[in-house]
Scaffold this active site. Structure first.
Site, PDB file in Angstrom:
ATOM      1  N   HIS A   1      82.363  26.004  66.760  1.00 14.69           N
ATOM      2  CA  HIS A   1      81.880  26.407  68.082  1.00 14.69           C
ATOM      3  C   HIS A   1      81.807  27.925  68.197  1.00 14.69           C
ATOM      4  CE1 HIS A   1      81.399  26.964  72.350  1.00 14.69           C
ATOM      5  NE2 HIS A   1      82.436  27.793  72.286  1.00 14.69           N
TER       6      HIS A   1
ATOM      7  N   CYS B   1      76.705  25.254  75.582  1.00 17.90           N
ATOM      8  CA  CYS B   1      76.614  25.351  74.125  1.00 17.90           C
ATOM      9  C   CYS B   1      76.003  24.095  73.518  1.00 17.90           C
ATOM     10  CB  CYS B   1      78.007  25.594  73.532  1.00 17.90           C
ATOM     11  SG  CYS B   1      77.996  25.774  71.732  1.00 17.90           S
TER      12      CYS B   1
ATOM     13  N   ASP C   1      80.174  42.409  62.289  1.00 20.65           N
ATOM     14  CA  ASP C   1      80.980  41.364  61.660  1.00 20.65           C
ATOM     15  C   ASP C   1      82.365  41.439  62.280  1.00 20.65           C
ATOM     16  OD1 ASP C   1      82.002  43.779  60.163  1.00 20.65           O
ATOM     17  OD2 ASP C   1      83.260  42.218  59.306  1.00 20.65           O
TER      18      ASP C   1
END
Lengths: 386, 386
Positions: free
Chosen positions: A331, A300, A262
Site C-alpha cells: 500500500h 487507494c 527515494d
C-alpha cells in the site's frame, strides 16, 4: 545512455522524461528502496504494478552479499532480481559511515569493516564505480563523504573538498556509457552547498544529487539548501534529492525543481505498521481499527485496499503474520507512486500549487507542532537498509 | 450444505467432487494451512493462483485472536481474510494439547491457558461447534482427544471413548447446515481404530477425518491404520487424513481411499528454506546453489520458478530478506497443488499406480534409509501453526 528532457514546467517544478538503458522514467519520480536487491516483502511484479519505474539498490550491501562479481556473472542486477526496469545504485558512502564499523576515511577512500562478518574493505572512488558497473546500474552514484547532522563547518568543508575530489576520480574511472551522478554536499552551510554544486557542475556529469539533507535538520533549512543548489544545477540534467520521503518534503522539493526522490519510509513504515493515506498516517495496531471494516485508504486502488479491512490488517500485525507488513508495504509503495502521479498530472495541467494545497489540506502533516495520536517516531532515514 | 460424489475410482483411490457453501473442491485435495486466518506469507490471490480450492484455519488461534465473535461481526472468516473459497476449521483440540499450558481434560471438555496471555478457557464440544459456526466454516471438525505418540493402550482407549462422546455432543449442538466431520482416533491400536470408526459412523456425519497419525510412527503403521479405517468408513462420505504432508504419504493414503489432506510442511519448510521439487527436496541455503542460474524446479510453473534463479533465492535467504520465505512458500504450495492435480489426472485415466511409481522414482523420498544431503529435519507436524 541517458536522455533527460523537461517537458513542462510549472513555476520551478518540472515534468520530465528520463530515458535509461532499462526503460523510461517519468519525473518527478519516487524510487522505492531495494537495498539488498529486493524491495523488502515485494515481488518485482508487485513493484511494477504499484507504478514504480525505477528503484534504488545499494552498492555497499550487494558488494558484501552476494558480491558484485557474482551478480555480474548472473547477467547483472536487473536480471538477477527479476526487475526489468531501471535501477539506480547508491554509492555505498552513506552506508559505510552509518552501518560499517571502524571507518577510516582518507583522500584515498573509505576503509571499513563489514557489518556482516567484520572483514576489512576499502572503498575507493574507482572501486565504487567498478562495482556499480558490474551490477549494471542504469544510474551510478559517485562516492561521497556525508557527515552526520549537525556538523561543524571545518568537517563540512573537508567533506565538500573530498566529495569533489572523489567525484573527479569517479568520473575519470567510469566506462563510456556509465550514467554517473555527482552528489552535492555542504551540510547546512549555504556557501559550502553552492561551492559543492559549482565544482560538480564543472565536471559536466549527466545528473546531480543532493545528499546530506533530511538528516534531522529543520524543514526550512532543508528547503533553503535545496533551492540554492537547484538554482545552480544545469536545467537539462535530472536532480535527485536523496533520502527525502515525507510527502510534504517531496512536494516542497518538487517546487524547488527536484526530479527524483527515494526514501525507506514507505517500506520501513509499512513493515512496522504505519500506513500513509490520503488523510495522513494510520498506525494499524491502534485499537480503534479492531472492528473497522473500511480499507486503509478509500482513495487507494492497491490490492490491500481493494481486498482487506483495517480490522483484518490489524489482526495480521497483532498476531505477527508476515502478510501484514507485506500488505502495508504494498500500500505505501503504491501511495507514493500515486502521490508522484498526482504531482506530475498537476504540473502538466499547470496547477501544481493549488493541487498541493488541496493534497496537504487533506493529508495531516507527519511532523510539526501537533503530530496527533497516529504519528510514529519515524525519522527521515536515508537509504541505509529500507 | 455439503455434496460429495465419487466420480471415478482406481483400485481404492477415488476421484471426487466436494461441493461446499463457498465453492467446489476437486478431490483428492491438499489444503494449505492458514492457522491464524492467513496462509503464512501468501495473499489469497496467490493461494488461489497456486490452485488451492480449500484451506484449513484454526479454531484455537482465531478464538484467542482476534476472537470468533469479531470475525462473525465482520461477515465470517472467508470475507474477513479475503478468501472466497471454502475453509475447513480444525477443532482446536490438537492445539489445546500441543500449544496451551496447563491443559486439564475431563468429559466436560478441555480447560487450558492461552499461549498468548495465560488467560483460562474451557473448550467444550458445544463451544467448539459454536466457534466454528461463528467463523462460517464450510467444514467444522468435532472436538477430539488426540494423545501424543507413543501412547499406552489405556490412554488411547480413554481418548477414543471421549472422542466419541464429544462427537455425539458436537453433532447434537450443531445448527442445521453445519458440515461436521468426526475424527477417528485410537492411536496405533488396530481394534481401537476400528472401534472409533464404527462408533463415529453410527453418528451419520457428512464426513470423517483420521486424526492422531503422522506423529512420528513408522509409515507402515500409518498406512495400516489408514487402510483399516477407510475400509470401515462409508463410501459416499469424504475422508480426511489430518496432518499428512509428505508426498509419499499422500500418495500412499490416496491409494487407501483418502480424499483430503492438510499439512504445514509446504508453508513451514518454505519459510525455513526447503523447497519441494519434482526431483526431491532442495535446501536453498546450500552453497551449491550460489551461482546456479536454474530455477528451483524446471518442471514447475509457479511465479518463483518462472522468474528467479536458485542463486537469487539463496541470496534472499542468506541476507534474511522476507521475499525468500515467501517465494519458497509460494513454490511449495504450488508443488503440492500440482501433485494433487497429477494424482487426480492419473486416477481419472486409470493409471494411478504407474503414475505414482514414476513420480516417486524421480522424487527422492524425504524419509527412509538414505535421506541424502538435502534432507532436513522436518517432521510431519499437524496443523499447530503452519
Amino acid at each position: 545512455m541517458l536522455n533527460f528532457s523537461v517537458e513542462k514546467t510549472d513555476s520551478r517544478a518540472r515534468l520530465g522524461r528520463l530515458e535509461l538503458p532499462h526503460g523510461t522514467v517519468r519525473t518527478p519520480c519516487f524510487m522505492p528502496v531495494g537495498t539488498q536487491g529486493t524491495v523488502k516483502t515485494l515481488t518485482p511484479a508487485e513493484i511494477a504494478e504499484a507504478g514504480a519505474e525505477i528503484i534504488v539498490c545499494n552498492t555497499y550491501h550487494l558488494y558484501l552479499r552476494p558480491g558484485h562479481k557474482r551478480i555480474q556473472a548472473a547477467g547483472g542486477l536487473s536480471k538477477f532480481m527479476g526487475w526489468n526496469q531501471p535501477i539506480l545504485t547508491d554509492s555505498g558512502g552513506f552506508q559505510v559511515y552509518s552501518l560499517a564499523a571502524m571507518t577510516r576515511v582518507s583522500d584515498e577512500g573509505a576503509e571499513f569493516q563489514s557489518h556482516v562478518d567484520g572483514s576489512r574493505h576499502l572503498f575507493t572512488p574507482e572501486l565504487v564505480v567498478e562495482i556499480q558497473e558490474a551490477l549494471g546500474a542504469d544510474i551510478a552514484m559517485c562516492l561521497d563523504e556525508c557527515p552526520p547532522y549537525p556538523v561543524s563547518r571545518p568537517v563540512a568543508e573537508a567533506g565538500v573538498a573530498r566529495t569533489t575530489l572523489w567525484a573527479d576520480r569517479c568520473s575519470a574511472a567510469r566506462q563510456p556509457g556509465t550514467n554517473l551522478f555527482g552528489i552535492v554536499q555542504g551540510a547546512t552551510f549555504t556557501d559550502l552547498r553552492e561551492q559543492s554544486a559549482k565544482s560538480l557542475v564543472a565536471l559536466d556529469l549527466p545528473g546531480y544529487a543532493i545528499g546530506g539533507l533530511c538528516l534531522g535538520e529543520p524543514s526550512e533549512v532543508t528547503y533553503d539548501m535545496v533551492g540554492r543548489v537547484t538554482a545552480l544545477l544545469p536545467a537539462d540534467r535530472p536532480r535527485y534529492l536523496m533520502g527525502a520521503g515525507y510527502p510534504e518534503d517531496i512536494i516542497a522539493a518538487t517546487k524547488l525543481g527536484v526530479d527524483m526522490f527515494d526514501c525507506v519510509l514507505p517500506t520501513r513504515n509499512g513493515r512496522t505498521g504505519t500506513a500513509f493515506t490520503s488523510r495522513g498516517r494510520v498506525v494499524i495496531r491502534n485499537a480503534i481499527h479492531a472492528d473497522d471494516s473500511a480499507p486503509l485508504d478509500d482513495a487507494c486502488d492497491c490490492y490491500a485496499c481493494r481486498t482487506f479491512s483495517r480490522a483484518y490488517l490489524r489482526h495480521l500485525f497483532m498476531v505477527g503474520e508476515a502478510l501484514g507488513p507485506k500488505l502495508l508495504t504494498l500500500h505505501n509503495v503504491r501511495f507514493f507512486q500515486r502521490l508522484m502521479l498526482g504531482i506530475r498530472t498537476a504540473i502538466e495541467q499547470g496547477g501544481f500549487e493549488s493541487w498541493s494545497s488541496e493534497f496537504l489540506r487533506r493529508y495531516q502533516p507527519a511532523r510539526g507542532q501537533s503530530p496527533g495520536p497516529e504519528s510514529d517516531t519515524g525519522d527521515c532515514p536515508q537509504t541505509n537498509g529500507s
